[in-house]
Design an enzyme around this catalytic site. Structure first.
Site, PDB file in Angstrom:
ATOM      1  N   GLY A 233     -54.617  86.348  18.260  1.00 48.28           N
ATOM      2  CA  GLY A 233     -54.713  87.471  19.196  1.00 48.28           C
ATOM      3  C   GLY A 233     -53.712  88.543  18.858  1.00 48.28           C
ATOM      4  O   GLY A 233     -53.085  88.523  17.790  1.00 48.28           O
ATOM      5  N   PHE A 235     -50.511  90.538  20.676  1.00 50.96           N
ATOM      6  CA  PHE A 235     -49.648  90.570  21.870  1.00 50.96           C
ATOM      7  C   PHE A 235     -49.508  91.976  22.457  1.00 50.96           C
ATOM      8  O   PHE A 235     -48.939  92.139  23.521  1.00 50.96           O
ATOM      9  CB  PHE A 235     -48.307  89.864  21.651  1.00 50.96           C
ATOM     10  N   HIS A 253     -37.387  92.073  17.804  1.00 45.08           N
ATOM     11  CA  HIS A 253     -36.603  92.923  16.882  1.00 45.08           C
ATOM     12  C   HIS A 253     -37.480  93.660  15.863  1.00 45.08           C
ATOM     13  O   HIS A 253     -37.014  94.557  15.190  1.00 45.08           O
ATOM     14  CB  HIS A 253     -35.469  92.126  16.209  1.00 45.08           C
TER      15      HIS A 253
HETATM   16  C1  LIG Z   1     -40.663  88.099  12.211  1.00 43.61           C
HETATM   17  S1  LIG Z   1     -42.045  87.086  12.421  1.00 43.61           S
HETATM   18  C2  LIG Z   1     -41.383  85.799  13.431  1.00 43.61           C
HETATM   19  C3  LIG Z   1     -42.189  84.534  13.367  1.00 43.61           C
HETATM   20  C4  LIG Z   1     -41.611  83.368  14.163  1.00 43.61           C
HETATM   21  N1  LIG Z   1     -41.515  83.642  15.563  1.00 43.61           N
HETATM   22  C5  LIG Z   1     -40.265  82.982  13.592  1.00 43.61           C
HETATM   23  O1  LIG Z   1     -39.236  83.286  14.192  1.00 43.61           O
HETATM   24  O2  LIG Z   1     -40.249  82.387  12.504  1.00 43.61           O
HETATM   25  C6  LIG Z   1     -43.052  88.009  13.556  1.00 43.61           C
HETATM   26  C7  LIG Z   1     -44.387  87.354  13.883  1.00 43.61           C
HETATM   27  O3  LIG Z   1     -45.107  88.239  14.749  1.00 43.61           O
HETATM   28  C8  LIG Z   1     -46.468  88.185  14.357  1.00 43.61           C
HETATM   29  N2  LIG Z   1     -47.168  89.396  14.824  1.00 43.61           N
HETATM   30  C9  LIG Z   1     -47.037  90.669  14.356  1.00 43.61           C
HETATM   31  N3  LIG Z   1     -47.819  91.505  15.046  1.00 43.61           N
HETATM   32  C10 LIG Z   1     -48.469  90.743  15.975  1.00 43.61           C
HETATM   33  C11 LIG Z   1     -49.407  91.058  17.011  1.00 43.61           C
HETATM   34  N4  LIG Z   1     -49.813  92.314  17.212  1.00 43.61           N
HETATM   35  N5  LIG Z   1     -49.846  90.060  17.806  1.00 43.61           N
HETATM   36  C12 LIG Z   1     -49.422  88.780  17.606  1.00 43.61           C
HETATM   37  N6  LIG Z   1     -48.516  88.425  16.626  1.00 43.61           N
HETATM   38  C13 LIG Z   1     -48.056  89.405  15.835  1.00 43.61           C
HETATM   39  C14 LIG Z   1     -46.403  88.085  12.861  1.00 43.61           C
HETATM   40  O4  LIG Z   1     -47.615  87.639  12.292  1.00 43.61           O
HETATM   41  C15 LIG Z   1     -45.255  87.105  12.674  1.00 43.61           C
HETATM   42  O5  LIG Z   1     -45.691  85.777  12.666  1.00 43.61           O
END
Ligand SMILES: C[S@@+](CC[C@H](N)C(=O)[O-])C[C@H]1O[C@@H](n2cnc3c(N)ncnc32)[C@H](O)[C@@H]1O
Length: 352
Positions: A233, A235, A253
């Site tokens: 999805g 967020f 962040h």
């Molecule tokens: C910096 S990573 C952090 C991943 C994990 N929470 C961690 O700390 O290892 C950011 C995550 O947000 C997800 N993400 C980015 N845009 C998103 C969106 N619009 N909806 C859902 N997830 C998203 C990315 O795919 C990625 O898995």
């Protein structure tokens, strides 16, 4: 400046600038080591550079120079001239280890990350996201268009999260909750750590389709597939209802304050009475603290600049977290360091 003035400059000061200016060369030296499989080929007992070169399909003399540079960086040890073994730090670049940082090194030395950094001054001048200008699209859309890079990113995030995944289950009282949604939970490394330690919990990972590419494997490997569902999805559109704990690690962040508020508001909308939003991120002090027991070598501030150039997000102070929470209809209730050593903190927020 005259020669006399140069001579009176503190050598240590000049060394610091020299080391910092060569920083990107050190990073590329690590990248070459990972790409050539150097740590696997050198191993724990002394091995000759010529043999390592032959196995790597490389030229002996340049390989010797690479191994000596890695020795200078503390990742190898040279025993007799031309004979090397891996140090405990260097062993972390071995891709086969559970605590490996090989994918992390690959990702953070990728052109996709590094090229925007060449325009840091532009981002500072204009506030614009250099990545978007260089690549003509935003970072996460770029990942979606480049599956190999996306896999690299997921792997790097997983490796970066492994330490937190080991600590978090014991640093927070998960027994007060029944179901946890990891918002932007990536390959599931963090949630798997939590679920494995707390058999009473079930979980959900919400992420993009690309972000979830490896999550079924993570859960299956840990025997957790039956206790965890995966939701592809966005967020920025919604967060699924049904959990009493919403976890966000290293997600806010990535985004501007307005975007962070949108994500948090979607969590707030589905938060049941007694529910909690648990943010896991570094919390910047009001003034940069460089005392030995709290500094992480400035990495959190470099991460902050990385957010500026690559995604448009930022690291935040406690007050800045409180503000985005407030704008989303949440109240920040506590900030606790995850561990004494880690830069991460547990930031708790409730409805209201
Ligand atoms: C910096 S990573 C952090 C991943 C994990 N929470 C961690 O700390 O290892 C950011 C995550 O947000 C997800 N993400 C980015 N845009 C998103 C969106 N619009 N909806 C859902 N997830 C998203 C990315 O795919 C990625 O898995």
């Amino acid at each position: 400046m005259t020669n006399t003035e140069v001579a009176t400059t503190d050598t240590a000061d000049r060394d610091l600038i020299g080391r910092l200016a060569f920083g990107s060369m050190a990073a590329q030296t690590l990248r070459a080591a990972v790409r050539l499989g150097v740590m696997e080929l050198v191993g724990d007992t002394p091995r000759r550079a010529a043999d390592v070169a032959a196995d790597a399909g490389a030229e002996p003399q340049p390989m010797m120079r690479l191994l000596r540079a890695l020795t200078g960086l503390g990742l190898l040890r040279e025993h007799t001239p031309g004979s090397f073994s891996v140090t405990p730090e260097g062993a972390l670049l071995h891709p086969g280890r559970p605590d490996s940082l090989a994918s992390f090194v690959r990702m953070f030395t990728e052109p996709a990350i590094v090229r925007a950094w060449e325009h840091l001054d532009d981002s500072v001048r204009t506030g614009e996201i250099a990545f978007d200008t260089v690549f003509g699209t935003d970072f996460f859309s770029h990942l979606a268009q480049h599956p190999e890079l996306s896999a690299e990113f997921n792997g790097a995030m997983s490796q970066a999260t492994a330490e937190t995944a080991a600590a978090l289950p014991y640093a927070f009282d998960f027994r007060r909750y029944t179901k946890v949604t990891d918002v932007g939970g990536g390959d599931g490394t963090l949630l798997a750590g939590v679920l494995a330690a707390h058999p009473g919990l079930t979980g959900v990972v919400l992420d993009t389709a690309e972000g979830l590419a490896d999550t079924p494997d993570t859960m299956a490997r840990r025997g957790l597939a039956g206790r965890c569902s995966l939701i592809a999805g966005d967020f920025f559109r919604s967060v699924p209802a049904g959990s009493d704990l919403y976890l966000l690690k290293s997600v806010l962040h990535d985004w501007t304050d307005d975007q962070a508020v949108t994500i948090l508001r979607h969590c707030r909308e589905v938060l049941p009475p007694g529910g909690l939003v648990l943010i896991v991120e570094p919390v910047l002090p009001e003034v940069v603290d460089t005392t030995a027991d709290v500094t992480d070598g400035g990495v959190t501030y470099l991460s902050d600049l990385n957010m500026l150039v690559n995604v448009g997000g930022r690291e935040r102070t406690r007050e800045e977290f409180a503000q985005v929470c407030r704008r989303a209809g949440l109240t920040l209730t506590s900030v606790t360091p995850l561990t004494e050593a880690a830069p991460f903190a547990l930031i708790e927020a409730v409805a209201g």
